[in-house]
Design a protein around this motif. Structure first.
Motif, PDB file in Angstrom:
ATOM      1  N   ALA A 213       0.828  -1.201   0.000  1.00 60.81           N
ATOM      2  CA  ALA A 213       0.000   0.000   0.000  1.00 60.81           C
ATOM      3  C   ALA A 213       0.868   1.258   0.000  1.00 60.81           C
ATOM      4  O   ALA A 213       1.965   1.291   0.564  1.00 60.81           O
ATOM      5  N   TYR A 214       0.349   2.304  -0.617  1.00 64.29           N
ATOM      6  CA  TYR A 214       1.034   3.597  -0.643  1.00 64.29           C
ATOM      7  C   TYR A 214       1.195   4.138   0.776  1.00 64.29           C
ATOM      8  O   TYR A 214       0.270   4.047   1.596  1.00 64.29           O
ATOM      9  N   THR A 215       2.364   4.707   1.064  1.00 65.69           N
ATOM     10  CA  THR A 215       2.601   5.308   2.382  1.00 65.69           C
ATOM     11  C   THR A 215       2.908   6.800   2.299  1.00 65.69           C
ATOM     12  O   THR A 215       2.360   7.591   3.059  1.00 65.69           O
ATOM     13  N   HIS A 216       3.793   7.206   1.394  1.00 62.51           N
ATOM     14  CA  HIS A 216       4.183   8.609   1.319  1.00 62.51           C
ATOM     15  C   HIS A 216       4.891   8.854  -0.005  1.00 62.51           C
ATOM     16  O   HIS A 216       5.142   7.914  -0.773  1.00 62.51           O
ATOM     17  N   ALA A 217       5.190  10.124  -0.267  1.00 62.32           N
ATOM     18  CA  ALA A 217       5.789  10.467  -1.557  1.00 62.32           C
ATOM     19  C   ALA A 217       6.750  11.641  -1.405  1.00 62.32           C
ATOM     20  O   ALA A 217       6.674  12.420  -0.447  1.00 62.32           O
ATOM     21  N   VAL A 218       7.637  11.749  -2.375  1.00 66.14           N
ATOM     22  CA  VAL A 218       8.520  12.907  -2.480  1.00 66.14           C
ATOM     23  C   VAL A 218       8.539  13.352  -3.937  1.00 66.14           C
ATOM     24  O   VAL A 218       8.194  12.591  -4.845  1.00 66.14           O
ATOM     25  N   GLU A 238      11.835  17.010  -1.974  1.00 65.84           N
ATOM     26  CA  GLU A 238      10.900  17.677  -1.077  1.00 65.84           C
ATOM     27  C   GLU A 238       9.699  16.775  -0.851  1.00 65.84           C
ATOM     28  O   GLU A 238       9.373  15.931  -1.696  1.00 65.84           O
ATOM     29  N   ALA A 239       9.070  16.911   0.308  1.00 61.00           N
ATOM     30  CA  ALA A 239       7.860  16.140   0.576  1.00 61.00           C
ATOM     31  C   ALA A 239       6.792  16.518  -0.438  1.00 61.00           C
ATOM     32  O   ALA A 239       6.720  17.668  -0.891  1.00 61.00           O
ATOM     33  N   TYR A 240       5.953  15.546  -0.780  1.00 63.97           N
ATOM     34  CA  TYR A 240       4.977  15.765  -1.847  1.00 63.97           C
ATOM     35  C   TYR A 240       3.696  15.005  -1.534  1.00 63.97           C
ATOM     36  O   TYR A 240       3.737  13.878  -1.026  1.00 63.97           O
ATOM     37  N   THR A 241       2.569  15.624  -1.836  1.00 65.63           N
ATOM     38  CA  THR A 241       1.271  14.968  -1.698  1.00 65.63           C
ATOM     39  C   THR A 241       0.760  14.597  -3.083  1.00 65.63           C
ATOM     40  O   THR A 241       0.410  15.474  -3.883  1.00 65.63           O
ATOM     41  N   PRO A 242       0.738  13.318  -3.413  1.00 66.13           N
ATOM     42  CA  PRO A 242       0.333  12.903  -4.762  1.00 66.13           C
ATOM     43  C   PRO A 242      -1.177  12.940  -4.953  1.00 66.13           C
ATOM     44  O   PRO A 242      -1.952  12.977  -3.987  1.00 66.13           O
ATOM     45  N   SER A 243      -1.584  12.904  -6.212  1.00 62.70           N
ATOM     46  CA  SER A 243      -3.003  12.852  -6.544  1.00 62.70           C
ATOM     47  C   SER A 243      -3.505  11.418  -6.390  1.00 62.70           C
ATOM     48  O   SER A 243      -2.718  10.458  -6.401  1.00 62.70           O
ATOM     49  N   PRO A 244      -4.811  11.227  -6.263  1.00 63.64           N
ATOM     50  CA  PRO A 244      -5.366   9.866  -6.232  1.00 63.64           C
ATOM     51  C   PRO A 244      -4.960   9.045  -7.454  1.00 63.64           C
ATOM     52  O   PRO A 244      -4.732   7.833  -7.338  1.00 63.64           O
ATOM     53  N   ALA A 245      -4.857   9.698  -8.614  1.00 65.42           N
ATOM     54  CA  ALA A 245      -4.457   8.969  -9.830  1.00 65.42           C
ATOM     55  C   ALA A 245      -3.031   8.441  -9.709  1.00 65.42           C
ATOM     56  O   ALA A 245      -2.729   7.336 -10.185  1.00 65.42           O
ATOM     57  N   GLN A 246      -2.152   9.205  -9.091  1.00 68.09           N
ATOM     58  CA  GLN A 246      -0.782   8.751  -8.905  1.00 68.09           C
ATOM     59  C   GLN A 246      -0.712   7.572  -7.946  1.00 68.09           C
ATOM     60  O   GLN A 246       0.025   6.605  -8.172  1.00 68.09           O
ATOM     61  N   ILE A 247      -1.468   7.665  -6.854  1.00 65.36           N
ATOM     62  CA  ILE A 247      -1.486   6.565  -5.886  1.00 65.36           C
ATOM     63  C   ILE A 247      -2.024   5.295  -6.528  1.00 65.36           C
ATOM     64  O   ILE A 247      -1.471   4.201  -6.342  1.00 65.36           O
ATOM     65  N   GLU A 248      -3.080   5.446  -7.325  1.00 65.43           N
ATOM     66  CA  GLU A 248      -3.659   4.287  -8.001  1.00 65.43           C
ATOM     67  C   GLU A 248      -2.650   3.644  -8.943  1.00 65.43           C
ATOM     68  O   GLU A 248      -2.530   2.414  -8.991  1.00 65.43           O
ATOM     69  N   GLU A 251       0.201   1.798  -6.863  1.00 64.67           N
ATOM     70  CA  GLU A 251      -0.246   0.540  -6.276  1.00 64.67           C
ATOM     71  C   GLU A 251      -0.550  -0.503  -7.347  1.00 64.67           C
ATOM     72  O   GLU A 251      -0.282  -1.697  -7.166  1.00 64.67           O
ATOM     73  N   ARG A 252      -1.079  -0.052  -8.471  1.00 64.33           N
ATOM     74  CA  ARG A 252      -1.380  -0.999  -9.557  1.00 64.33           C
ATOM     75  C   ARG A 252      -0.102  -1.542 -10.175  1.00 64.33           C
ATOM     76  O   ARG A 252      -0.029  -2.724 -10.544  1.00 64.33           O
ATOM     77  N   ALA A 253       0.921  -0.702 -10.307  1.00 59.86           N
ATOM     78  CA  ALA A 253       2.195  -1.161 -10.839  1.00 59.86           C
ATOM     79  C   ALA A 253       2.810  -2.213  -9.923  1.00 59.86           C
ATOM     80  O   ALA A 253       3.334  -3.236 -10.391  1.00 59.86           O
ATOM     81  N   MET A 254       2.744  -1.985  -8.616  1.00 56.48           N
ATOM     82  CA  MET A 254       3.275  -2.970  -7.671  1.00 56.48           C
ATOM     83  C   MET A 254       2.465  -4.255  -7.713  1.00 56.48           C
ATOM     84  O   MET A 254       3.017  -5.362  -7.659  1.00 56.48           O
ATOM     85  N   ALA A 255       1.146  -4.121  -7.820  1.00 52.58           N
ATOM     86  CA  ALA A 255       0.276  -5.295  -7.849  1.00 52.58           C
ATOM     87  C   ALA A 255       0.474  -6.130  -9.104  1.00 52.58           C
ATOM     88  O   ALA A 255       0.094  -7.306  -9.138  1.00 52.58           O
ATOM     89  N   ALA A 256       1.080  -5.538 -10.142  1.00 51.39           N
ATOM     90  CA  ALA A 256       1.345  -6.277 -11.379  1.00 51.39           C
ATOM     91  C   ALA A 256       2.512  -7.235 -11.228  1.00 51.39           C
ATOM     92  O   ALA A 256       2.763  -8.067 -12.108  1.00 51.39           O
ATOM     93  N   VAL A 257       3.242  -7.113 -10.114  1.00 51.18           N
ATOM     94  CA  VAL A 257       4.382  -7.985  -9.831  1.00 51.18           C
ATOM     95  C   VAL A 257       3.909  -9.107  -8.915  1.00 51.18           C
ATOM     96  O   VAL A 257       3.162  -8.878  -7.971  1.00 51.18           O
ATOM     97  N   GLU A 298       6.570   1.363   9.907  1.00 51.20           N
ATOM     98  CA  GLU A 298       5.701   0.326  10.469  1.00 51.20           C
ATOM     99  C   GLU A 298       5.205  -0.654   9.404  1.00 51.20           C
ATOM    100  O   GLU A 298       5.365  -1.867   9.564  1.00 51.20           O
ATOM    101  N   PRO A 299       4.585  -0.203   8.298  1.00 52.28           N
ATOM    102  CA  PRO A 299       4.188  -1.179   7.272  1.00 52.28           C
ATOM    103  C   PRO A 299       5.383  -1.862   6.616  1.00 52.28           C
ATOM    104  O   PRO A 299       5.270  -3.011   6.176  1.00 52.28           O
TER     105      PRO A 299
END
Length: 321
Positions: A213-218, A238-248, A251-257, A298-299
Motif C-alpha cells: 500500500a502507498y505510504t508517502h511520496a517525495v 521535497e515532501a509531496y502529496t500525490p493525486s489519487p491517480a498517482q497513488i492508483e 499501487e497498480r504497478a506494484m500489484a502487477a508484480v 511500520e508497514p
C-alpha cells in the motif's frame, strides 16, 4: 563477525548495504550516510517492536555466513550495477542460505530495465521505451528517435544506477553521445526513452509502496540546467502529496508484480498525453525516504514479518518471472 553456535542467529534481519556505507556512525558533515543511517534506524526500531533484531552489513563481505540471518533485506546496495556479475553470483548462492527480501528472482528481474516491457504488457502505463541490445550499433540513436517521433530522448544502460551513463539526446549531440555509450553498449543493453519536459518543469514524483500500500511520496527536482534528479548531480528532494491517480498507478504497478513486493517505489512523470506514466519501478535498492514520513517504517516492518512468517511456514509465493 562474532562466532555463533550452530543453529544460532547473528540477527534476525540483515539490512544489506555496501562497503562505502557500512559504518555505524556518520561524520558531522556526511549528510549522505547520515540519511541512510536515519532511515535504517527507523526500520530497525520498527522491527525491534515486532521482536526482530536487525543489523546493517555489506552484501559483498567474504566473512559472512548468511545462514546466521533469518532474512536479508536490500537497502543501500548501490554498487551492484558496477559489479553486476559478482552481484548475480552472490544472488545465486545466498538465495539458498537465507530468505532474500525482495526475492532473488524479483531482484534479478528488476535489475534490468527490460522489466518495463513486462509492465507495459500488463497494462501499466510506462514512459515509452526502446531497447538497444548489447552489441548493437550506437549510431542508431537518431534513426530510433525518428522512428518513434521523438525530437529529444534520454538514453541509459539497462543495468545502472545514479544516472550512470545517462544522457539527454538530440539530433545535434547524437554523434557525441553515441561515442560515449559505444564501449558500454558492446557489453550491455541500453534503453532509449523520449525526453519528458515535465521533469525539468515540475520534477519527478516518487511514491513509496510498502507492504502493498502507498505510504508517502517525495518530489525530486533536477538542478537548474540539468535533467538528472539524483542528488549526485545536484538534485533536491521535497515532501509531496500525490493525486489519487498517482497513488492508483503506483499501487497498480506494484500489484502487477507477483508476489507483490514487500517494499518498493514508483517513479513517475506525465507522459506526452498528460497521463501519469511509470519511469521506473524500484524494487532492488530503493531510497525510500522513511525519514520524511516516519510512520512508514511500520508497514515496512510488517511486510518483512509477513514475508518471513510465510517463508518459514512454507507458504512463500513463487515469483512469476
Amino acid at each position: 563477525m562474532t562466532e555463533q553456535k550452530p543453529g544460532a542467529f547473528l540477527a534476525d534481519v540483515a539490512l544489506l548495504t555496501e562497503h562505502r556505507y557500512e559504518a555505524a556512525e556518520a561524520a558531522p558533515d556526511d549528510w549522505y550516510l547520515g540519511n541512510m543511517l536515519r532511515d535504517d534506524a527507523l526500520l530497525q526500531a520498527a522491527l525491534q517492536k515486532r521482536g526482530l533484531s536487525a543489523v546493517r552489513i555489506d552484501w559483498a563481505r567474504k566473512d559472512v555466513d548468511w545462514r546466521q540471518f533469518r532474512c536479508a533485506v536490500f537497502r543501500t546496495t548501490w554498487d551492484y550495477y558496477e559489479r553486476s556479475a559478482e552481484f548475480s553470483d552472490w544472488l545465486d548462492r545466498v538465495k539458498h542460505e537465507t530468505l532474500l527480501i525482495n526475492p532473488a528472482e524479483m531482484i534479478r528481474w528488476n535489475m534490468d530495465k527490460h522489466y518495463l516491457a513486462d509492465l507495459d504488457a500488463k497494462g501499466v502505463n510506462i514512459v515509452p521505451s526502446v531497447f538497444m541490445e548489447a552489441g548493437s550499433q550506437a549510431d542508431k540513436l537518431v534513426s530510433l528517435m525518428q522512428e518513434n517521433g521523438w525530437s529529444k530522448a534520454v538514453v541509459k544502460p539497462c543495468i545502472s544506477g545514479g544516472a550512470w551513463h545517462t544522457y539527454r539526446v538530440s539530433p545535434e549531440n547524437a554523434a557525441a553521445v553515441s561515442q560515449k555509450i559505444a564501449p558500454v553498449l558492446q557489453k550491455q543493453a541500453f534503453m532509449l526513452q523520449p525526453f519528458m519536459q515535465s521533469i525539468v518543469e515540475s520534477g519527478e514524483d516518487t511514491l513509496m509502496v510498502l507492504n502493498g500500500a502507498y505510504t508517502h511520496a517525495v518530489r525530486k527536482r533536477a538542478a537548474k540546467g540539468d535533467f538528472r534528479v539524483q542528488d549526485d548531480w545536484g538534485g533536491t528532494v521535497e515532501a509531496y502529496t500525490p493525486s489519487p491517480a498517482q497513488i492508483e498507478l503506483a499501487e497498480r504497478a506494484m500489484a502487477a508484480v507477483t508476489p507483490v513486493p514487500v517494499y518498493g517505489r514508483a517513479d513517475m512523470v506525465r507522459d506526452g498525453e498528460g497521463n501519469w506514466a511509470i519511469m521506473e519501478l524500484e524494487l532492488l535498492e530503493p531510497e525510500l525516504w522513511i525519514r520524511y514520513h516516519e510512520p512508514s517504517a511500520e508497514p515496512f516492518a510488517d511486510g518483512i514479518v509477513n514475508a518471513l512468517h510465510a517463508f518459514e511456514s512454507g507458504r512463500t509465493v513463487k515469483p512469476a518471472f
